[in-house]
Design an enzyme around this catalytic site. Sequence first.
Site, short mmCIF file in Angstrom:
data_model
loop_
_atom_site.label_atom_id
_atom_site.label_comp_id
_atom_site.label_asym_id
_atom_site.label_seq_id
_atom_site.Cartn_x
_atom_site.Cartn_y
_atom_site.Cartn_z
N GLU A 10 0.83 -1.22 0.00
CA GLU A 10 0.00 0.00 0.00
C GLU A 10 0.86 1.27 0.00
OE1 GLU A 10 -2.58 -0.54 3.40
OE2 GLU A 10 -3.96 -1.76 2.26
N GLU A 53 -5.38 -8.19 -0.66
CA GLU A 53 -6.00 -8.17 0.67
C GLU A 53 -7.49 -7.94 0.51
OE1 GLU A 53 -4.43 -5.49 3.65
OE2 GLU A 53 -2.40 -5.77 2.90
C1 BGP Z 1 -4.26 -2.86 5.24
C2 BGP Z 1 -2.87 -3.25 5.67
C3 BGP Z 1 -2.78 -4.47 6.52
C4 BGP Z 1 -3.98 -4.78 7.35
C5 BGP Z 1 -5.31 -4.35 6.79
C6 BGP Z 1 -6.46 -4.36 7.78
O1 BGP Z 1 -4.34 -1.51 5.00
O2 BGP Z 1 -2.03 -3.46 4.55
O3 BGP Z 1 -1.55 -4.47 7.16
O4 BGP Z 1 -3.81 -4.80 8.67
O5 BGP Z 1 -5.26 -3.09 6.20
O6 BGP Z 1 -6.38 -3.24 8.61
P1 BGP Z 1 -6.52 -3.35 10.18
O7 BGP Z 1 -5.52 -4.33 10.61
O8 BGP Z 1 -6.28 -2.00 10.71
O9 BGP Z 1 -7.91 -3.82 10.43
#
Ligand code: BGP
Length: 491
Positions: free
Chosen positions: A193, A386
């Site tokens: 990201e 993701e």
């Molecule tokens: C994305 C990131 C991850 C991940 C995910 C979920 O932006 O690349 O590392 O954690 O989001 O976010 P969170 O863990 O804050 O729920």
Amino acid sequence: MIEGKMLQFPEGFLWGGACAANQCEGAWNEGGKGPSTADVVPYRPDKVAANIADMDASFAEASAFKDPACKGNFPKRRGNDFYHHYMEDIALMAEMGFKVFRMSIAWSRIFPTGYEMEPNEEGLAFYDAVIDELVAHGIEPLVTLSHYEMPLAISLKENGWESRGTIDLFLRFAKAVFLRYRDRVHWWIPFNEINMVRTSVYVGGGCFKERSQRPLETLQYQITHHQLLASAKCVMLARQLMPEAHIGCMIARLETYPATCNPNDVMKALQENQMNLFYTDVALQGAYPGFAKRHFREHGIELVTEPEDEAILAQGTADFAGFSYYMSYLASCQESAEKNAGNLVASDINPYLQVSAWKWPIDPVGLRITLNRMWDRYHKPLFVLENGLGAFDELGEDGVVHDLYRIDYLRRHIVEMRKAVDDGVDVAGYTTWGPIDLVSQGTCQMSKRYGFVYVDADDEGNGTYARSRKDSFFWYQKVIRSNGADLGSMS
Ligand code: BGP
């Protein structure tokens, strides 16, 4: 001949899951690892990702170097203890039938401060073991080089990615891991990201805002410029060292709809989408687009560049476009009083969408829209790196998590992804976020769970860290076994 297509995923579609070293490994000070920028982020359940705190340099320094007893709650030092459970975790992923596992390599495990001339052998050996285990189970490793962490020493000395010097330090790290794993790793992404810097210069760029002389937006794009150069140089280096490998780029895709058909809202949505796609535009097309130059001009953003930069960006273009997709956003010329939370930025409330327990809007159709939009723009393979639902899970009386809500969320997204494939979009794979429960990036909660596998640990680190299969585990196993044909019934 034009044939009617069937709704199915291509053969060889890469099903799997994704994680980040700092959210799963733990063992923050084992195996010769140096402190990273993630190791000093405290527990902050009250924060939403859109509100990620920037970091104070003296706090970071004190908590990493002057507090050897590790007082305070720093969940990313613990992760889900993958460092000691990787064999079991990989066996569980193999049982689900994973074809691919997206993981990151902690830079500070390989170069503890970032300034060493030689890599830390113990760190390299750990990833050797993980990669070997994956390969032995027929799982393709997909490696992110930088997923929201860097050696804290570089952060403190260079102000992270604000300094151009960080590019060379990163390339030293990239070269060491390319050389070591090139025989077994065929998929690479330099940055997770890469647009995160717009939300937090610390999380995305290892940079302390108060130490910079630059206005914030200039600082954000200066960091980005260095990361785009580093990314392009990585692509060139990888092509040289492993010509067969796939080297991608990645953004958090913030698919943005106009709030109304007012042309001004439509224009605003267009511009927000452009500035979100700016990163992949540069990484895939090799040059700064006109709309970004206009944006910089209008906002007084002047970047420090070198004469060779244009050629570097033009030469080091990536092979595929990876992105995370959690939700869609709205653009409106009216300031709205109430907002939802969200991944990276908060969103105006879309009345057509429900939200998760963390107020992230849920929009499966948005995934099909974004796949089509990115395909139309790039005509390069796409990878959904993701996607997933963060939820509070509870063990039932039978000791099992019955996470039908998670199955429902994922099923709806996969249905839309399948439609996108049917639209003609080239999608290489799909990795759900956090297949084994891990620490949340935004809030550092262990209780914000994404996994198919439950980990017995709480927000304070209490628990046995034992793993157990949730209902979604068996559902995803069927999805993979049928190559996405058997998604169960819709609720
Ligand atoms: C994305 C990131 C991850 C991940 C995910 C979920 O932006 O690349 O590392 O954690 O989001 O976010 P969170 O863990 O804050 O729920």
